[in-house]
Design a protein around this motif. Sequence first.
Motif, short mmCIF file in Angstrom:
data_model
loop_
_atom_site.label_atom_id
_atom_site.label_comp_id
_atom_site.label_asym_id
_atom_site.label_seq_id
_atom_site.Cartn_x
_atom_site.Cartn_y
_atom_site.Cartn_z
N ARG A 1 0.41 12.80 -2.15
CA ARG A 1 0.40 11.66 -1.21
C ARG A 1 -0.95 10.96 -1.22
O ARG A 1 -1.03 9.73 -1.20
CB ARG A 1 0.75 12.17 0.19
CG ARG A 1 0.83 11.06 1.20
CD ARG A 1 1.38 11.55 2.51
NE ARG A 1 1.50 10.45 3.45
CZ ARG A 1 2.20 10.52 4.57
NH1 ARG A 1 2.85 11.62 4.88
NH2 ARG A 1 2.26 9.50 5.37
N TYR B 1 3.32 11.44 -8.67
CA TYR B 1 3.28 10.65 -7.44
C TYR B 1 4.42 9.64 -7.46
O TYR B 1 4.93 9.26 -8.51
CB TYR B 1 1.92 9.97 -7.26
CG TYR B 1 1.74 8.71 -8.05
CD1 TYR B 1 2.03 7.46 -7.48
CD2 TYR B 1 1.28 8.73 -9.36
CE1 TYR B 1 1.88 6.29 -8.21
CE2 TYR B 1 1.11 7.58 -10.08
CZ TYR B 1 1.42 6.35 -9.51
OH TYR B 1 1.27 5.21 -10.22
N ASP C 1 5.84 5.84 -5.85
CA ASP C 1 5.53 4.61 -5.13
C ASP C 1 6.70 3.65 -5.23
O ASP C 1 7.52 3.75 -6.16
CB ASP C 1 4.24 3.95 -5.64
CG ASP C 1 3.48 3.23 -4.53
OD1 ASP C 1 4.10 2.87 -3.51
OD2 ASP C 1 2.26 3.06 -4.68
N ALA D 1 -2.42 3.54 -6.69
CA ALA D 1 -2.09 2.17 -6.30
C ALA D 1 -3.30 1.25 -6.43
O ALA D 1 -3.21 0.13 -6.95
CB ALA D 1 -1.54 2.15 -4.87
N LEU E 1 2.73 -2.99 -4.08
CA LEU E 1 3.15 -1.60 -3.96
C LEU E 1 3.25 -1.25 -2.48
O LEU E 1 2.42 -1.72 -1.67
CB LEU E 1 2.17 -0.67 -4.67
CG LEU E 1 2.09 -0.83 -6.20
CD1 LEU E 1 0.96 0.02 -6.76
CD2 LEU E 1 3.41 -0.48 -6.85
N ASP E 2 4.23 -0.45 -2.13
CA ASP E 2 4.43 -0.09 -0.73
C ASP E 2 3.17 0.55 -0.15
O ASP E 2 2.85 0.34 1.04
CB ASP E 2 5.62 0.85 -0.60
CG ASP E 2 5.91 1.21 0.84
OD1 ASP E 2 6.21 0.29 1.63
OD2 ASP E 2 5.79 2.40 1.19
N THR E 3 2.43 1.28 -0.94
CA THR E 3 1.21 1.95 -0.47
C THR E 3 0.18 0.94 0.03
O THR E 3 -0.55 1.21 1.00
CB THR E 3 0.61 2.81 -1.58
OG1 THR E 3 1.59 3.73 -2.02
CG2 THR E 3 -0.62 3.56 -1.12
N ARG F 1 -1.52 9.05 -4.49
CA ARG F 1 -0.78 7.79 -4.59
C ARG F 1 -1.66 6.60 -4.20
O ARG F 1 -1.56 5.53 -4.80
CB ARG F 1 0.45 7.86 -3.68
CG ARG F 1 1.30 6.61 -3.72
CD ARG F 1 2.57 6.80 -2.93
NE ARG F 1 2.30 6.89 -1.50
CZ ARG F 1 3.25 6.94 -0.57
NH1 ARG F 1 4.52 6.97 -0.94
NH2 ARG F 1 2.93 7.01 0.70
N LYS F 2 -2.56 6.78 -3.23
CA LYS F 2 -3.46 5.68 -2.83
C LYS F 2 -4.44 5.34 -3.95
O LYS F 2 -4.71 4.17 -4.23
CB LYS F 2 -4.23 6.08 -1.56
CG LYS F 2 -3.36 6.31 -0.35
CD LYS F 2 -4.17 6.87 0.81
CE LYS F 2 -3.27 7.26 1.96
NZ LYS F 2 -4.01 7.94 3.05
#
Length: 197
Positions: free
Chosen positions: A92, A175, A177, A99, A189-191, A95-96
């Motif tokens: 999690r 990961y 996304d 992104a 991206l949703d992130t 993922r940041k």
Amino acid sequence: MPEAPQQNRPNHPFLPRALLALSAALGLGWLSGCSTPPSSQPSTGPATSQVPSSPSQPAATRPETLPQAVIPAATPPSPALGPIKSTARNARDYRKDAASHLYARHSQHIYKGRLPPMLEAVGVLNVDIDHQGSVKTMQWMRAPRHVPQVMQQIERMVKSAAPFPLPQHMGQVTYTDVWLWHQSGKFQLDTLTEGQD
């Protein structure tokens, strides 16, 4: 025959010497004004920062006009020289980092502002990253199959962004996304999304 008395004869024995010294000083001063070499003393005006235009005397040989750029300065290594290391300890958090990395690599394709309510495609993609930041595999969890060209473009963008930040605390990471694709060909991206109307 007796000498005639000398009348009206000035009795100034130093006058000829004074005139001779004065004329000599004036003559030397005039000659020195014609042949004086350029002064070696720096002037106090703005001309001290100007580079001479004469090609026979380059500015680099003059200490007073030596530019600062000639002296190399120590610079920190650029991140572009190698992959960035991620400090994430789980998928999690990673993922940041991923992104942000994709946004940096594809900044010209990022949709700016809030997205409209209707999008061309919404896809959910799993990406496997190895310890060197390379993309091992990609798997669609929710594939926008009605626009296969968008799926191919997203896959190309992910592959071309490698190497990703190194998952140094995990060795490798998978990961997930969500890709929010606008009809203009730009995405968020949703992130890191700015929201949707």
